[in-house]
Design a protein around this motif. Structure first.
Motif, short mmCIF file in Angstrom:
data_model
loop_
_atom_site.label_atom_id
_atom_site.label_comp_id
_atom_site.label_asym_id
_atom_site.label_seq_id
_atom_site.Cartn_x
_atom_site.Cartn_y
_atom_site.Cartn_z
N LEU A 1 34.39 38.76 -6.24
CA LEU A 1 32.96 38.88 -5.97
C LEU A 1 32.37 37.52 -5.62
CD1 LEU A 1 32.03 41.20 -8.97
CD2 LEU A 1 32.29 41.84 -6.57
N PRO A 2 31.34 37.49 -4.78
CA PRO A 2 30.72 36.20 -4.45
C PRO A 2 30.01 35.60 -5.67
CG PRO A 2 29.56 38.00 -3.36
CD PRO A 2 30.73 38.59 -4.08
N TRP A 3 30.05 34.29 -5.79
CA TRP A 3 29.35 33.59 -6.86
C TRP A 3 28.82 32.29 -6.29
CZ3 TRP A 3 31.20 28.80 -8.30
CH2 TRP A 3 32.52 28.52 -7.96
N CYS A 4 27.86 31.70 -6.95
CA CYS A 4 27.29 30.44 -6.46
C CYS A 4 26.76 29.62 -7.63
CB CYS A 4 26.18 30.70 -5.44
SG CYS A 4 24.77 31.56 -6.11
N VAL A 5 26.52 28.36 -7.37
CA VAL A 5 25.92 27.44 -8.33
C VAL A 5 24.47 27.24 -7.89
CG1 VAL A 5 25.98 25.10 -9.26
CG2 VAL A 5 28.12 26.31 -8.80
N VAL A 6 23.53 27.34 -8.82
CA VAL A 6 22.11 27.18 -8.50
C VAL A 6 21.48 26.17 -9.44
CG1 VAL A 6 21.90 29.53 -7.60
CG2 VAL A 6 21.38 29.09 -9.98
N GLY A 7 20.26 25.78 -9.15
CA GLY A 7 19.52 24.88 -10.02
C GLY A 7 19.93 23.43 -9.83
N GLY A 8 19.89 22.68 -10.92
CA GLY A 8 20.16 21.25 -10.88
C GLY A 8 21.53 20.90 -10.34
N TRP A 9 22.56 21.64 -10.76
CA TRP A 9 23.90 21.37 -10.25
C TRP A 9 23.98 21.62 -8.76
CZ3 TRP A 9 27.45 18.30 -11.51
CH2 TRP A 9 27.82 18.07 -12.83
N ALA A 10 23.28 22.65 -8.28
CA ALA A 10 23.31 22.92 -6.84
C ALA A 10 22.72 21.75 -6.06
CB ALA A 10 22.53 24.20 -6.54
N LEU A 11 21.65 21.17 -6.58
CA LEU A 11 21.06 20.00 -5.92
C LEU A 11 22.02 18.82 -5.94
CD1 LEU A 11 17.43 20.26 -7.28
CD2 LEU A 11 18.22 20.75 -4.96
N ASP A 12 22.69 18.61 -7.08
CA ASP A 12 23.66 17.51 -7.15
C ASP A 12 24.81 17.73 -6.17
OD1 ASP A 12 22.13 16.31 -9.05
OD2 ASP A 12 23.56 16.54 -10.69
N LEU A 13 25.29 18.97 -6.07
CA LEU A 13 26.37 19.25 -5.12
C LEU A 13 25.90 18.99 -3.70
CD1 LEU A 13 27.77 22.48 -6.80
CD2 LEU A 13 28.88 20.23 -6.71
N TRP A 14 24.66 19.32 -3.39
CA TRP A 14 24.11 19.07 -2.06
C TRP A 14 24.00 17.57 -1.79
CZ3 TRP A 14 19.30 17.14 -0.26
CH2 TRP A 14 19.05 17.37 1.09
N HIS A 15 23.59 16.80 -2.83
CA HIS A 15 23.49 15.34 -2.68
C HIS A 15 24.87 14.68 -2.61
CE1 HIS A 15 19.19 14.63 -3.01
NE2 HIS A 15 19.13 15.51 -3.99
N GLY A 16 25.87 15.34 -3.14
CA GLY A 16 27.22 14.80 -3.10
C GLY A 16 27.60 13.98 -4.32
N HIS A 17 26.71 13.92 -5.32
CA HIS A 17 27.03 13.21 -6.57
C HIS A 17 26.11 13.72 -7.69
CE1 HIS A 17 23.68 10.89 -4.86
NE2 HIS A 17 23.36 10.62 -6.12
N GLN A 18 26.56 13.51 -8.91
CA GLN A 18 25.78 13.94 -10.07
C GLN A 18 24.64 12.96 -10.30
OE1 GLN A 18 28.15 14.79 -13.52
NE2 GLN A 18 26.38 15.02 -14.84
N THR A 19 23.41 13.47 -10.36
CA THR A 19 22.23 12.62 -10.50
C THR A 19 21.76 12.49 -11.94
OG1 THR A 19 20.74 14.49 -10.12
CG2 THR A 19 21.43 13.20 -8.18
N ARG A 20 22.20 13.40 -12.81
CA ARG A 20 21.78 13.37 -14.21
C ARG A 20 22.74 14.20 -15.04
NH1 ARG A 20 19.56 18.23 -15.70
NH2 ARG A 20 18.85 19.58 -14.04
N GLU A 21 22.63 14.09 -16.36
CA GLU A 21 23.43 14.93 -17.25
C GLU A 21 22.89 16.35 -17.21
OE1 GLU A 21 26.17 14.23 -19.14
OE2 GLU A 21 26.16 12.35 -18.02
#
Length: 53
Positions: free
Chosen positions: A29-49
């Motif tokens: 089934l399709p799944w995705c990451v949303v919220g803060g982690w999704a933004l970090d993945l889009w930025h290409g690095h972890q921005t916060r804990e």
């Protein structure tokens, strides 16, 4: 009447998205990451804990 077992919230350890992907390997089934982690993945690095996922 017995009380149901309650989770130990102090034992919580949030997963990194790569660990989530590992746990979901083989899920058809399709799944995705949303919220803060999704933004970090889009930025290409972890921005916060993160305390979730």
């Amino acid at each position: 009447m017995n009380q149901p077992d309650t989770p130990d919230h102090d034992a919580w350890c949030a997963w990194h998205p790569t660990e989530l992907a590992r746990h979901l390997t083989g899920v058809s089934l399709p799944w995705c990451v949303v919220g803060g982690w999704a933004l970090d993945l889009w930025h290409g690095h972890q921005t916060r804990e993160h305390e979730d996922l």
